[in-house]
Motif scaffolding. Structure first.
Motif: not given
Lengths: 201, 323
Positions: A32-33, A35-36, A39-40, A51-54
């Motif tokens: 999971v990123d 930092t994203f 900051s969110w 969610n993100t693709p990873s």
């Protein structure tokens, strides 16, 4: 001293089994990123971060120190994944610079593919596919990803249709007036000649 | 005032309760029914019957819509699951860095064209607005590209100037890669971007839809990030085969990645739409069933009350004659 060894043994085997078991399970903590997410959470506290693709894919294993014995191949198309995580000995892909053979331990490469024949060598058997253009990416950990728009096993190609297509596009090239039409006809000819070569060769 | 009386009654239906205190505007409404006795609470059976018929029709319609959504979901679900392998190679190569800092962000919001599908369109819009806010800054410009009517209607209210492109009626023909790659081509040609953020609902199961953001970087940003090190740092170690230069290959790669990510995103969103519609229509038909039960009880009560009243009149009349 014997008792100490006896105490240490089960701990080591437990550690080994733990290592073994986590490898076979899907990732408990997907990449999971952070930092994203942080900051969110600061800027938009009321909504859960998306969610993100990873988060949806299994992370790839790191580069092993010794060259593995087999290559892991993924062949992905928009409509299906023909091969997913298949362990093979060698593959040959039609790169724009010519046929390229890939063995385990190949140097990491990004190759652009032209329409042509791809063959997968596994335990003495060779399966051939005709691929339209796409990309082949070979990673350092002997994972090969091939993404193409279309791929068909060679025995499903109809030779009569190939000949018809070839003559049709040659005709179009001769009667083409604009550059666009010429380019399209040329592409058609290239694909059909590659198809021809694939069935005959 | 009438409404508070209704609420005290315990969920009776509004225009039907008629008491002495309600002004006579209502009496014309009730002229076609049986006589009302002063002080008596009385609902006409005709009205209740009409109401029951319409609620039953609504229940049938929502049940049918649920079946239709279920069959459409079945068709599209297999396609979606097969397309999931498509974007994974790109993420494995180029990584997934939604926190990348770029000047020109383009947010591609994917939504449905038709309504009655629960909250998924609002979720997509809320997520896109949040992504916009996250990437806002004085030197940054954020633009929207919208796929689907429902998001267009919502985003046009506050971000009208930032919308670059609106594409609707995606599902007129069954979704296929050619159509989506044509759309992707359109977007790539007409919109300047450093990073494309595709916002959609991923189909996890028939009752669960996860809002997701996929980031696709332009080739220049990929080069910049790989030189800076970090997650894309190993990109330089990859040999390039074919093409004339690394930037040309990266350009083709980025465009291909965008069309693959879009294809998967559009399919996942379509699946989520059908799944959400199924559960919305299911709860709607269940609700209609509950209403029908309550109405049936009211109907029977009214019918029995009118019979009792009639009997009482007759008997009291007869006893008055005798006495």
């Amino acid at each position: 001293m014997l008792r100490q060894a006896a105490i240490r043994l089960p701990i080591r085997s437990a550690a080994a089994s733990r290592r073994f078991s986590t490898a076979s399970q899907p990732p408990a903590t997907p990449e999971v990123d952070t930092t994203f997410v942080d900051s969110w959470k600061k800027m938009i506290p009321n909504l859960d971060p998306p969610n993100t693709p990873s988060a949806y894919m299994k992370p790839r294993p790191p580069t092993p120190s010794a060259i593995p014995s087999k290559l892991t191949v993924n062949l992905a198309l928009p409509y299906s994944s023909l091969l997913s995580s298949k362990e093979v000995e060698m593959i040959i892909v039609p790169a724009t610079t010519g046929q390229m053979g890939v063995l385990p331990g190949h140097v990491p490469t990004i190759a652009e593919l032209k329409p042509g024949l791809m063959s997968v060598h596994e335990g003495g058997e060779v399966s051939k596919y005709f691929i339209s253009g796409g990309f082949a990416v070979i990673h350092a950990n002997s994972y090969a990803d091939i993404v193409a728009v279309e791929a068909v096993p060679v025995d499903r190609i109809d030779p009569a249709a190939v000949q018809k297509g070839l003559s049709e596009f040659t005709q179009k090239l001769n009667s083409a007036s604009t550059d666009l039409e010429k380019a399209e006809a040329q592409i058609g000819i290239d694909v059909h000649s590659a198809l021809n070569a694939a069935i005959t060769g | 005032m009438a409404m508070s009386a209704l609420r005290r009654e315990g969920r009776r239906i509004s225009p039907m309760i008629y008491t002495n205190q309600i002004p006579s505007i209502r009496s014309s409404f009730f002229s076609s029914q049986e006589q009302v006795y002063p002080g008596a609470r009385y609902i006409s059976t005709q009205i209740v019957r009409n109401r029951m018929k319409s609620v039953k029709n609504i229940q049938k319609i929502t049940k049918a819509m649920k079946m239709v959504a279920a069959s459409k979901l079945r068709q599209i679900q297999s396609k979606t699951e097969k397309s999931r392998g498509l974007w994974q190679p790109f993420t494995a190569l180029l990584g997934d860095i939604p926190s990348v800092d770029v000047k020109r962000n383009v947010i591609v919001t994917i939504s449905a064209d038709k309504g009655l599908c629960g909250g998924i369109n609002s979720t997509s819009v809320k997520t896109s607005r949040a992504v916009n806010k996250l990437n806002a800054g004085s030197d940054k410009e954020n633009k929207y590209v919208i796929l689907g009517e429902k998001a267009k209607v919502q985003l046009i209210r506050d971000s009208k100037d930032n919308i670059e492109l609106c594409i609707t009626e995606l599902q007129k023909n069954p979704l296929n890669y050619t159509q989506v790659s044509a759309i992707a081509d359109d977007i790539l040609k007409n919109v300047q971007f450093d990073a494309l953020r595709v916002v959609y609902n991923k189909f996890a199961s028939v009752v669960s839809f996860l809002p997701t953001v996929s980031t696709v970087l332009s080739p220049e940003v990929v080069e910049r990030e790989s030189e800076a090190g970090g997650k894309l740092g190993d990109l330089d170690s990859y040999e390039i085969e074919g093409g004339e230069s690394k930037s040309e290959i990266l350009q083709n790669l980025s465009e291909f990645q965008f069309s693959c990510v879009m294809f998967n995103a559009v399919l996942e969103n379509a699946c989520s739409e059908q799944g959400a519609r199924m559960s919305a229509m299911d709860s709607s038909s269940r609700n209609a069933g509950d209403m029908l039960d309550r109405l049936t009880l009211t109907y029977n009560r009214t019918r029995q009350a009118s019979i009792t009243t009639e009997l009482t009149e007759i008997i009291s009349g007869a006893s008055a004659l005798e006495a």
